[in-house]
Design a protein around this motif. Structure first.
Motif, PDB file in Angstrom:
ATOM      1  N   SER A 258       0.837  -1.201   0.000  1.00  0.00           N
ATOM      2  CA  SER A 258       0.000   0.000   0.000  1.00  0.00           C
ATOM      3  C   SER A 258       0.864   1.240   0.000  1.00  0.00           C
ATOM      4  N   THR A 259       0.458   2.200  -0.827  1.00  0.00           N
ATOM      5  CA  THR A 259       1.095   3.517  -0.829  1.00  0.00           C
ATOM      6  C   THR A 259       0.028   4.531  -0.426  1.00  0.00           C
ATOM      7  N   ASP A 260       0.411   5.805  -0.397  1.00  0.00           N
ATOM      8  CA  ASP A 260      -0.545   6.831   0.021  1.00  0.00           C
ATOM      9  C   ASP A 260      -1.812   6.824  -0.842  1.00  0.00           C
ATOM     10  N   PHE A 261      -1.638   6.647  -2.150  1.00  0.00           N
ATOM     11  CA  PHE A 261      -2.784   6.790  -3.052  1.00  0.00           C
ATOM     12  C   PHE A 261      -3.329   5.473  -3.583  1.00  0.00           C
ATOM     13  N   ASP A 262      -2.612   4.378  -3.377  1.00  0.00           N
ATOM     14  CA  ASP A 262      -2.840   3.226  -4.232  1.00  0.00           C
ATOM     15  C   ASP A 262      -2.493   1.939  -3.492  1.00  0.00           C
ATOM     16  N   SER A 263      -2.832   0.808  -4.106  1.00  0.00           N
ATOM     17  CA  SER A 263      -2.249  -0.439  -3.623  1.00  0.00           C
ATOM     18  C   SER A 263      -1.887  -1.294  -4.832  1.00  0.00           C
ATOM     19  N   HIS A 264      -0.820  -2.065  -4.675  1.00  0.00           N
ATOM     20  CA  HIS A 264      -0.292  -2.856  -5.788  1.00  0.00           C
ATOM     21  C   HIS A 264      -0.193  -4.309  -5.365  1.00  0.00           C
ATOM     22  N   THR A 265      -0.857  -5.190  -6.091  1.00  0.00           N
ATOM     23  CA  THR A 265      -0.726  -6.621  -5.824  1.00  0.00           C
ATOM     24  C   THR A 265       0.234  -7.198  -6.863  1.00  0.00           C
ATOM     25  N   VAL A 266       1.281  -7.852  -6.365  1.00  0.00           N
ATOM     26  CA  VAL A 266       2.391  -8.226  -7.248  1.00  0.00           C
ATOM     27  C   VAL A 266       2.768  -9.701  -7.071  1.00  0.00           C
ATOM     28  N   ALA A 267       3.580 -10.195  -7.999  1.00  0.00           N
ATOM     29  CA  ALA A 267       4.010 -11.599  -7.944  1.00  0.00           C
ATOM     30  C   ALA A 267       5.180 -11.778  -6.967  1.00  0.00           C
ATOM     31  N   VAL A 268       6.112 -10.820  -7.008  1.00  0.00           N
ATOM     32  CA  VAL A 268       7.281 -10.866  -6.123  1.00  0.00           C
ATOM     33  C   VAL A 268       7.453  -9.486  -5.520  1.00  0.00           C
ATOM     34  N   ALA A 269       7.642  -9.433  -4.200  1.00  0.00           N
ATOM     35  CA  ALA A 269       7.815  -8.139  -3.537  1.00  0.00           C
ATOM     36  C   ALA A 269       9.139  -8.108  -2.782  1.00  0.00           C
ATOM     37  N   ASN A 270       9.995  -7.209  -3.208  1.00  0.00           N
ATOM     38  CA  ASN A 270      11.279  -6.976  -2.528  1.00  0.00           C
ATOM     39  C   ASN A 270      11.118  -5.688  -1.724  1.00  0.00           C
ATOM     40  N   VAL A 271      10.937  -5.845  -0.424  1.00  0.00           N
ATOM     41  CA  VAL A 271      10.643  -4.692   0.428  1.00  0.00           C
ATOM     42  C   VAL A 271      11.898  -4.308   1.203  1.00  0.00           C
ATOM     43  N   ILE A 272      12.434  -3.133   0.885  1.00  0.00           N
ATOM     44  CA  ILE A 272      13.663  -2.667   1.549  1.00  0.00           C
ATOM     45  C   ILE A 272      13.261  -1.616   2.583  1.00  0.00           C
ATOM     46  N   PRO A 273      13.230  -1.991   3.855  1.00  0.00           N
ATOM     47  CA  PRO A 273      12.772  -1.047   4.868  1.00  0.00           C
ATOM     48  C   PRO A 273      13.860  -0.041   5.237  1.00  0.00           C
ATOM     49  N   PRO A 274      13.504   1.020   5.968  1.00  0.00           N
ATOM     50  CA  PRO A 274      14.521   1.925   6.494  1.00  0.00           C
ATOM     51  C   PRO A 274      15.465   1.165   7.421  1.00  0.00           C
ATOM     52  N   GLN A 275      16.622   1.750   7.660  1.00  0.00           N
ATOM     53  CA  GLN A 275      17.664   1.057   8.429  1.00  0.00           C
ATOM     54  C   GLN A 275      18.269   1.974   9.476  1.00  0.00           C
ATOM     55  N   ARG A 276      18.998   1.363  10.388  1.00  0.00           N
ATOM     56  CA  ARG A 276      19.774   2.127  11.374  1.00  0.00           C
ATOM     57  C   ARG A 276      21.034   1.317  11.702  1.00  0.00           C
ATOM     58  N   ALA A 277      21.904   1.911  12.491  1.00  0.00           N
ATOM     59  CA  ALA A 277      23.147   1.237  12.871  1.00  0.00           C
ATOM     60  C   ALA A 277      22.823  -0.060  13.602  1.00  0.00           C
ATOM     61  N   GLY A 278      23.648  -1.090  13.420  1.00  0.00           N
ATOM     62  CA  GLY A 278      23.476  -2.374  14.079  1.00  0.00           C
ATOM     63  C   GLY A 278      23.305  -2.220  15.588  1.00  0.00           C
ATOM     64  N   ALA A 279      22.544  -3.146  16.175  1.00  0.00           N
ATOM     65  CA  ALA A 279      22.117  -3.053  17.578  1.00  0.00           C
ATOM     66  C   ALA A 279      23.272  -2.825  18.559  1.00  0.00           C
ATOM     67  N   ILE A 280      24.421  -3.404  18.289  1.00  0.00           N
ATOM     68  CA  ILE A 280      25.528  -3.275  19.255  1.00  0.00           C
ATOM     69  C   ILE A 280      25.959  -1.816  19.404  1.00  0.00           C
ATOM     70  N   ALA A 281      25.776  -1.032  18.346  1.00  0.00           N
ATOM     71  CA  ALA A 281      26.133   0.393  18.417  1.00  0.00           C
ATOM     72  C   ALA A 281      25.195   1.121  19.371  1.00  0.00           C
ATOM     73  N   VAL A 282      23.938   0.722  19.333  1.00  0.00           N
ATOM     74  CA  VAL A 282      22.962   1.317  20.245  1.00  0.00           C
ATOM     75  C   VAL A 282      23.305   0.909  21.687  1.00  0.00           C
ATOM     76  N   ALA A 283      23.612  -0.380  21.873  1.00  0.00           N
ATOM     77  CA  ALA A 283      23.967  -0.878  23.215  1.00  0.00           C
ATOM     78  C   ALA A 283      25.204  -0.165  23.757  1.00  0.00           C
ATOM     79  N   ALA A 284      26.136   0.141  22.875  1.00  0.00           N
ATOM     80  CA  ALA A 284      27.384   0.789  23.304  1.00  0.00           C
ATOM     81  C   ALA A 284      27.191   2.277  23.576  1.00  0.00           C
ATOM     82  N   GLY A 285      26.034   2.803  23.194  1.00  0.00           N
ATOM     83  CA  GLY A 285      25.767   4.222  23.436  1.00  0.00           C
ATOM     84  C   GLY A 285      26.382   5.149  22.409  1.00  0.00           C
ATOM     85  N   VAL A 286      26.814   4.593  21.269  1.00  0.00           N
ATOM     86  CA  VAL A 286      27.457   5.447  20.263  1.00  0.00           C
ATOM     87  C   VAL A 286      26.498   5.903  19.164  1.00  0.00           C
ATOM     88  N   ALA A 287      25.246   5.384  19.161  1.00  0.00           N
ATOM     89  CA  ALA A 287      24.253   5.838  18.185  1.00  0.00           C
ATOM     90  C   ALA A 287      23.459   6.992  18.785  1.00  0.00           C
TER      91      ALA A 287
END
Ligand code: FAD
Lengths: 418, 90
Positions: A258-287
């Motif tokens: 689903s997008t803001d205006f539309d929805s798309h039904t597809v055969a193959v979906a490659n969903v690349i989500p937002p990202q952040r620094a790996g968890a250990i960086a958060v644990a170390a307090g450097v993020a």
């Protein structure tokens, strides 16, 4: 580099008395590196070559490279071509610990492993890469990724997406949901669209690739569009953010995006989500609140926690993109800087290069280059340098760049993994 | 660098009482080896002078390239000389 060090030690012998006590006392410093990818492996090897005691903590048995993983999706390389071990690194005298680091106690200078074991360090270097932010898209989580793979960490996810492309019937649509900036490998989704189209144009020519984008511009856009027009006319459609491209939710059961205006039904979906620094960086307090780790450009030391250096995708250091090339370049700068710091010296002002090759077909590539230097505590582009391959290049130039892309992959993987 | 670096090291160490940047490569030099290695695009057959000349020719456009023009433009002749010396050390 060993040679260089040895020569230093030889010429250094006569100067032993001139070496300050502090530098000698710290000569056998122990450096712990977390993450054996492009950044961590390159840094570990450089530090080892400089004579340091290096421990490399890596959670996975093997390292599967994201660079060139799109060639597997395109059907002209195998997983084996992009899979590396840390065996040669271990043979060079780096202690490779096969475990996940779960915490860092910066005060005590200790890394904690998942089984509770602690490892002492004089300097800690983190190159953990990225984690997917799963709750950013409604309906997308680790389970959904088994149906709508991100394949933004290479390995099982790459094989899954490839298998789905192979199983798909001719005439289907492959959707790629591309995230907003910043994220790992800015041109990656578009290289992926190209190489999937390469496969489809041969095996399933009535199929389509639909890029649903959370932004209105992307890296090397003119070059990609020129290549798509020439190689796969009509096959790839790009929907920018302003035309309702941003994917806000997914339903793996119905294969709907689903997008803001539309929805798309597809055969193959490659969903690349937002990202952040790996968890250990958060644990170390450097993020920080952005999810990334601010560092100084001279040494890649965290501006939040002293004694901890962060390189690669996880760090924020200015305009350098999150690429394997950057991670490797940063690794070498950080390693020499750590060496200097341990000797009681000040790291010298660095200059770094980034180059991202993108393949639009097996024999068609182009590049974006940047040369960076520190300005006001950040790495900034040197204006006169860098830029992209020219538009309108001859096919033979694109073929040459594709050859150089393979040569780059061979060089960088050897620098990182031996 | 064989001739240049150890002398610099010895001199500065004697003068200041510290080992100044004994191993620190000149700015930018370690990025070159991300693409240039013995068995890929090798620079091994080139002398320091030839590397400096190539960088100048890439920068000016006198020599055609796929991307070296865009890299060389980020380095002055002096910087290229220091890098070339380091790349050809030993
Ligand atoms: C499809 C795709 C194509 C790409 N193509 C290119 C390209 O052509 N050129 C290019 O330059 N870049 C490319 N990239 C980007 C490149 O993959 C990344 O920039 C690069 O991998 C960053 O290196 P890194 O060391 O920061 O992280 P990574 O390479 O991800 O390495 C991190 C390592 O740390 C380990 N780790 C993480 N946390 C822990 C922990 N707590 N304990 C133990 N181990 C841990 C992980 O298992 C992993 O092995 C591409 C990316 C994608 C997704």
């Amino acid at each position: 580099m060993n040679q260089n060090r040895r020569r230093f030690l030889v010429s250094g012998a006569a100067l032993a008395l001139a070496v300050p006590l502090r530098a000698r006392a710290q000569a056998a410093a122990r450096i712990v590196v977390v993450g054996g990818g492009y950044g961590g492996a390159s840094a570990a090897r450089t530090l080892r070559a400089l004579g340091h005691d290096v421990v490399l903590i890596e959670a996975s048995e093997t390292y599967v490279s994201c660079p060139f993983s799109n060639t597997v999706l395109g059907g002209f390389a195998d997983m084996a071509d992009i899979t590396f071990t840390h065996d040669r690194i271990a043979a060079e005298g780096i202690e490779v610990v096969r475990a996940r680091a779960t915490d860092v106690n910066a005060q005590a200078r200790q890394v904690v492993l998942e089984d509770g074991t602690t490892l002492d360090y004089d300097r800690l270097l983190l190159s953990p890469g990225v984690d997917m932010i799963f709750d950013a898209l409604a309906g997308y989580d680790a389970a959904a990724a088994e149906i709508m793979p991100h394949a933004w960490k290479a390995g099982a996810q790459t094989s899954l997406l490839r298998a789905q492309l192979e199983a798909m019937e001719d005439g289907g649509t492959v959707a790629i949901a591309a995230p907003a900036n910043p994220y790992r490998c800015p041109p990656g989704p578009y290289e992926r669209a190209s190489l999937i189209a390469h496969y489809l144009s041969q095996a399933k020519p009535r199929s389509k690739v639909l890029i649903l984008d959370a932004k209105d511009a992307f890296s090397k856009r003119g070059l990609f569009e020129e290549a798509w027009e020439a190689l796969y006319p009509g096959m790839i459609e790009w929907v920018p953010q302003s035309s309702g491209g941003t994917v806000t939710g997914v339903d793996p059961e119905t294969m709907t995006l689903s997008t803001d205006f539309d929805s798309h039904t597809v055969a193959v979906a490659n969903v690349i989500p937002p990202q952040r620094a790996g968890a250990i960086a958060v644990a170390a307090g450097v993020a920080d609140a952005s999810g990334w780790c601010p560092v100084t450009p001279d040494s890649f030391e965290s501006t939040l926690v002293p004694g901890i250096h962060v390189i690669g995708d996880a760090c924020f250091v200015g305009s350098m993109p999150k690429s394997a090339f950057s991670a490797n370049a940063q690794a070498k700068v950080a390693a020499y800087a750590i060496d200097a710091i341990l000797r009681g010296d000040t790291p010298s002002e660095p200059r770094l290069i980034n180059t991202c090759y993108s393949l639009a077909a097996p024999d068609y590539a182009f590049t974006v280059v940047g040369v960076y230097r520190p300005v006001d505590g950040r790495l900034a582009d040197i204006e006169e340098a860098g830029g992209t391959s020219p538009l309108g290049s001859l096919n033979e130039v694109h073929a040459k760049e594709a050859e150089y892309a393979r040569s780059w992959f061979a060089t960088i993987t050897t620098e990182a993994f031996g | 660098m064989q001739t240049f670096f150890p002398r610099l090291l010895a001199a500065s160490a004697m003068l200041t009482g510290t080992v100044v940047m004994a191993d620190s490569p000149p700015a930018g030099a370690t990025s070159c080896t991300g693409c240039h290695a013995a068995d890929t695009i090798s620079l091994d057959a080139l002398s320091a002078d030839e590397i400096v000349q190539a960088m100048a020719d890439f920068r000016s456009g006198a020599r055609d390239s796929t991307l070296m023009q865009r890299i060389a433009a980020g380095f002055t002749t002096g910087e290229a000389e220091a890098i070339a010396a380091w790349l050809t050390r030993e």
